[in-house]
Design a protein around this motif. Structure first.
Motif, PDB file in Angstrom:
ATOM      1  N   VAL A 158      18.263  17.539 -32.256  1.00 13.20           N
ATOM      2  CA  VAL A 158      16.986  17.159 -30.933  1.00 13.20           C
ATOM      3  C   VAL A 158      17.150  16.052 -30.349  1.00 13.20           C
ATOM      4  CG1 VAL A 158      15.420  17.443 -32.780  1.00 13.20           C
ATOM      5  CG2 VAL A 158      16.607  14.986 -32.624  1.00 13.20           C
ATOM      6  N   PRO A 159      17.165  15.523 -28.751  1.00  9.53           N
ATOM      7  CA  PRO A 159      15.800  16.059 -28.178  1.00  9.53           C
ATOM      8  C   PRO A 159      15.858  17.626 -27.535  1.00  9.53           C
ATOM      9  CG  PRO A 159      16.434  14.992 -26.311  1.00  9.53           C
ATOM     10  CD  PRO A 159      17.556  14.760 -27.942  1.00  9.53           C
ATOM     11  N   VAL A 160      15.192  18.428 -27.847  1.00  4.51           N
ATOM     12  CA  VAL A 160      14.983  19.488 -26.705  1.00  4.51           C
ATOM     13  C   VAL A 160      14.725  18.964 -25.655  1.00  4.51           C
ATOM     14  CG1 VAL A 160      14.031  21.502 -26.681  1.00  4.51           C
ATOM     15  CG2 VAL A 160      14.609  21.401 -29.265  1.00  4.51           C
ATOM     16  N   THR A 161      14.974  19.213 -24.714  1.00  2.00           N
ATOM     17  CA  THR A 161      14.790  19.112 -23.218  1.00  2.00           C
ATOM     18  C   THR A 161      14.238  20.094 -22.305  1.00  2.00           C
ATOM     19  OG1 THR A 161      17.180  18.885 -22.200  1.00  2.00           O
ATOM     20  CG2 THR A 161      16.443  16.790 -23.280  1.00  2.00           C
ATOM     21  N   CYS A 162      14.023  20.040 -21.226  1.00  7.63           N
ATOM     22  CA  CYS A 162      13.578  20.907 -20.017  1.00  7.63           C
ATOM     23  C   CYS A 162      13.844  20.152 -18.865  1.00  7.63           C
ATOM     24  CB  CYS A 162      11.773  21.220 -20.081  1.00  7.63           C
ATOM     25  SG  CYS A 162      11.085  22.597 -18.769  1.00  7.63           S
ATOM     26  N   PRO A 195       2.320  20.651 -21.380  1.00 10.05           N
ATOM     27  CA  PRO A 195       3.415  20.445 -20.001  1.00 10.05           C
ATOM     28  C   PRO A 195       2.052  19.679 -18.866  1.00 10.05           C
ATOM     29  CG  PRO A 195       3.343  22.679 -20.133  1.00 10.05           C
ATOM     30  CD  PRO A 195       2.559  22.181 -21.375  1.00 10.05           C
ATOM     31  N   ASP A 196       0.601  19.380 -19.234  1.00  8.43           N
ATOM     32  CA  ASP A 196      -0.005  18.651 -18.347  1.00  8.43           C
ATOM     33  C   ASP A 196       0.682  16.803 -18.693  1.00  8.43           C
ATOM     34  OD1 ASP A 196      -0.765  20.681 -17.080  1.00  8.43           O
ATOM     35  OD2 ASP A 196      -2.601  20.888 -18.147  1.00  8.43           O
ATOM     36  N   LYS A 197       0.753  16.575 -20.095  1.00 11.71           N
ATOM     37  CA  LYS A 197       0.812  15.344 -20.836  1.00 11.71           C
ATOM     38  C   LYS A 197       1.976  15.165 -20.070  1.00 11.71           C
ATOM     39  CE  LYS A 197       0.280  12.199 -23.587  1.00 11.71           C
ATOM     40  NZ  LYS A 197      -0.711  10.633 -22.382  1.00 11.71           N
ATOM     41  N   TYR A 198       2.880  15.549 -20.223  1.00 11.77           N
ATOM     42  CA  TYR A 198       4.584  15.516 -19.728  1.00 11.77           C
ATOM     43  C   TYR A 198       4.381  15.278 -18.263  1.00 11.77           C
ATOM     44  CZ  TYR A 198       7.147  16.793 -24.221  1.00 11.77           C
ATOM     45  OH  TYR A 198       7.739  16.826 -25.223  1.00 11.77           O
ATOM     46  N   ALA A 199       3.579  15.727 -17.318  1.00 11.95           N
ATOM     47  CA  ALA A 199       3.604  15.583 -15.921  1.00 11.95           C
ATOM     48  C   ALA A 199       2.646  14.356 -15.874  1.00 11.95           C
ATOM     49  CB  ALA A 199       2.594  16.441 -15.358  1.00 11.95           C
ATOM     50  N   GLU A 200       1.533  13.961 -16.583  1.00 17.70           N
ATOM     51  CA  GLU A 200       0.733  12.704 -16.284  1.00 17.70           C
ATOM     52  C   GLU A 200       1.988  11.664 -16.953  1.00 17.70           C
ATOM     53  OE1 GLU A 200      -2.364  11.052 -19.761  1.00 17.70           O
ATOM     54  OE2 GLU A 200      -2.608  13.238 -18.831  1.00 17.70           O
ATOM     55  N   GLU A 201       2.466  11.726 -17.768  1.00 18.08           N
ATOM     56  CA  GLU A 201       3.782  11.006 -18.195  1.00 18.08           C
ATOM     57  C   GLU A 201       4.791  10.011 -16.933  1.00 18.08           C
ATOM     58  OE1 GLU A 201       3.144   8.449 -20.408  1.00 18.08           O
ATOM     59  OE2 GLU A 201       1.179   9.481 -21.825  1.00 18.08           O
ATOM     60  N   THR A 224      11.547  16.839 -19.863  1.00 17.82           N
ATOM     61  CA  THR A 224      10.602  16.241 -20.998  1.00 17.82           C
ATOM     62  C   THR A 224      11.459  16.395 -22.159  1.00 17.82           C
ATOM     63  OG1 THR A 224      10.518  18.855 -21.437  1.00 17.82           O
ATOM     64  CG2 THR A 224       9.029  17.681 -19.663  1.00 17.82           C
ATOM     65  N   ALA A 225      11.079  15.807 -23.043  1.00 23.63           N
ATOM     66  CA  ALA A 225      11.898  15.240 -24.444  1.00 23.63           C
ATOM     67  C   ALA A 225      11.481  15.491 -25.258  1.00 23.63           C
ATOM     68  CB  ALA A 225      12.897  14.730 -24.533  1.00 23.63           C
ATOM     69  N   GLY A 226      11.492  16.372 -26.468  1.00 21.83           N
ATOM     70  CA  GLY A 226      10.769  16.688 -27.470  1.00 21.83           C
ATOM     71  C   GLY A 226      12.282  16.489 -28.907  1.00 21.83           C
ATOM     72  N   PHE A 231       1.859  14.479 -36.762  1.00 22.59           N
ATOM     73  CA  PHE A 231       1.196  13.329 -37.263  1.00 22.59           C
ATOM     74  C   PHE A 231       2.507  12.155 -36.590  1.00 22.59           C
ATOM     75  CE2 PHE A 231      -1.926  15.024 -40.328  1.00 22.59           C
ATOM     76  CZ  PHE A 231      -2.918  14.605 -39.853  1.00 22.59           C
ATOM     77  N   ASN A 232       2.282  11.260 -36.165  1.00 19.57           N
ATOM     78  CA  ASN A 232       3.896  10.555 -35.404  1.00 19.57           C
ATOM     79  C   ASN A 232       4.967  10.938 -35.048  1.00 19.57           C
ATOM     80  OD1 ASN A 232       2.179   8.265 -37.112  1.00 19.57           O
ATOM     81  ND2 ASN A 232       3.399   8.629 -39.191  1.00 19.57           N
ATOM     82  N   ARG A 233       4.282  12.241 -34.344  1.00 18.71           N
ATOM     83  CA  ARG A 233       5.235  13.228 -32.843  1.00 18.71           C
ATOM     84  C   ARG A 233       6.247  11.881 -31.997  1.00 18.71           C
ATOM     85  NH1 ARG A 233       4.883  17.913 -33.456  1.00 18.71           N
ATOM     86  NH2 ARG A 233       5.165  18.644 -31.773  1.00 18.71           N
ATOM     87  N   HIS A 234       7.323  11.891 -31.767  1.00 19.91           N
ATOM     88  CA  HIS A 234       8.099  11.630 -30.754  1.00 19.91           C
ATOM     89  C   HIS A 234       8.248  12.103 -29.502  1.00 19.91           C
ATOM     90  CE1 HIS A 234      10.269   8.204 -28.903  1.00 19.91           C
ATOM     91  NE2 HIS A 234      11.081   9.073 -28.793  1.00 19.91           N
ATOM     92  N   ASN A 235       7.664  11.998 -28.523  1.00 22.03           N
ATOM     93  CA  ASN A 235       7.909  12.834 -27.298  1.00 22.03           C
ATOM     94  C   ASN A 235       8.384  11.639 -26.116  1.00 22.03           C
ATOM     95  OD1 ASN A 235       6.580  15.149 -27.810  1.00 22.03           O
ATOM     96  ND2 ASN A 235       4.968  13.773 -28.160  1.00 22.03           N
ATOM     97  N   GLU A 236       9.484  11.995 -25.529  1.00 22.05           N
ATOM     98  CA  GLU A 236      10.300  11.118 -23.683  1.00 22.05           C
ATOM     99  C   GLU A 236       9.373  12.230 -22.845  1.00 22.05           C
ATOM    100  OE1 GLU A 236      12.746   8.633 -26.656  1.00 22.05           O
ATOM    101  OE2 GLU A 236      13.748  10.360 -25.225  1.00 22.05           O
ATOM    102  N   VAL A 237       9.672  11.294 -21.840  1.00 15.58           N
ATOM    103  CA  VAL A 237      10.415  12.027 -20.506  1.00 15.58           C
ATOM    104  C   VAL A 237      11.102  10.859 -20.071  1.00 15.58           C
ATOM    105  CG1 VAL A 237       7.652  13.461 -19.428  1.00 15.58           C
ATOM    106  CG2 VAL A 237       8.107  10.428 -18.743  1.00 15.58           C
TER     107      VAL A 237
END
Length: 158
Positions: free
Chosen positions: A53-57, A109-115, A137-139, A147-153
């Motif tokens: 990880v992360p998987v990026t886009c 994708p909408d949540k990533y764009a918003e962040e 984006t990084a998942g 639960f307790n998921r972690h995402n980044e932009v």
């Protein structure tokens, strides 16, 4: 800052694929499976490689191409096995300073764009120069983790 951090990433190799003309969600699905097959042995050495990880886009404004990437594990950084799928390639990303905003939950994708928009606004307000024409984006979690998921932009500092 409490609403973002600035990280320094060293030069590193990633295995990537570009999916064209699909929605981001569909590109992520297709790209993930192409890269998953690579780490499962669809490479010159028929070698299984640990999932990282992360998987990026990579998301570029006004562009329907999405580059999905897996980080190449440290033990394979020097010589990652070559992909046998012509759509999959290894690339070296240069060392960079990256502005990072983290958030939880299942990221669409909408949540990533918003962040990403929130992070861009904060950086502009603070006079921080960054490359505004793209973000990553990084998942960090399996789809089965609830639960307790972690995402980044990520935005790259200029």
């Amino acid at each position: 800052a409490k609403d973002y951090e600035l990280r320094q990433y060293e030069t590193a190799k990633w295995v990537s694929t570009v999916i064209r003309g699909e929605t981001q969600k569909e590109a992520m699905r297709q790209g993930f499976w192409k890269l998953f097959h690579y780490i499962q042995g669809k490479n010159e050495k028929e070698m299984k490689i640990d999932m990282t990880v992360p998987v990026t886009c990579l998301v570029k404004s006004g562009c329907a191409d999405f580059k999905i990437s897996f980080f190449v594990p440290f033990e394979h950084q020097d010589s990652p096995p070559q992909p046998t799928d012509s759509d999959v390639f290894t690339e070296e990303r240069k060392a960079a300073a990256i502005f990072v905003r983290s958030f939880g939950g299942f990221a669409s994708p909408d949540k990533y764009a918003e962040e990403a928009e929130v992070l861009a606004r904060i950086l502009r307000n603070r006079g921080q120069p960054f490359h505004e024409d793209f973000y990553y984006t990084a998942g960090y979690d399996s789809p089965f983790k609830l639960f307790n998921r972690h995402n980044e932009v990520w935005y790259f500092k200029k």
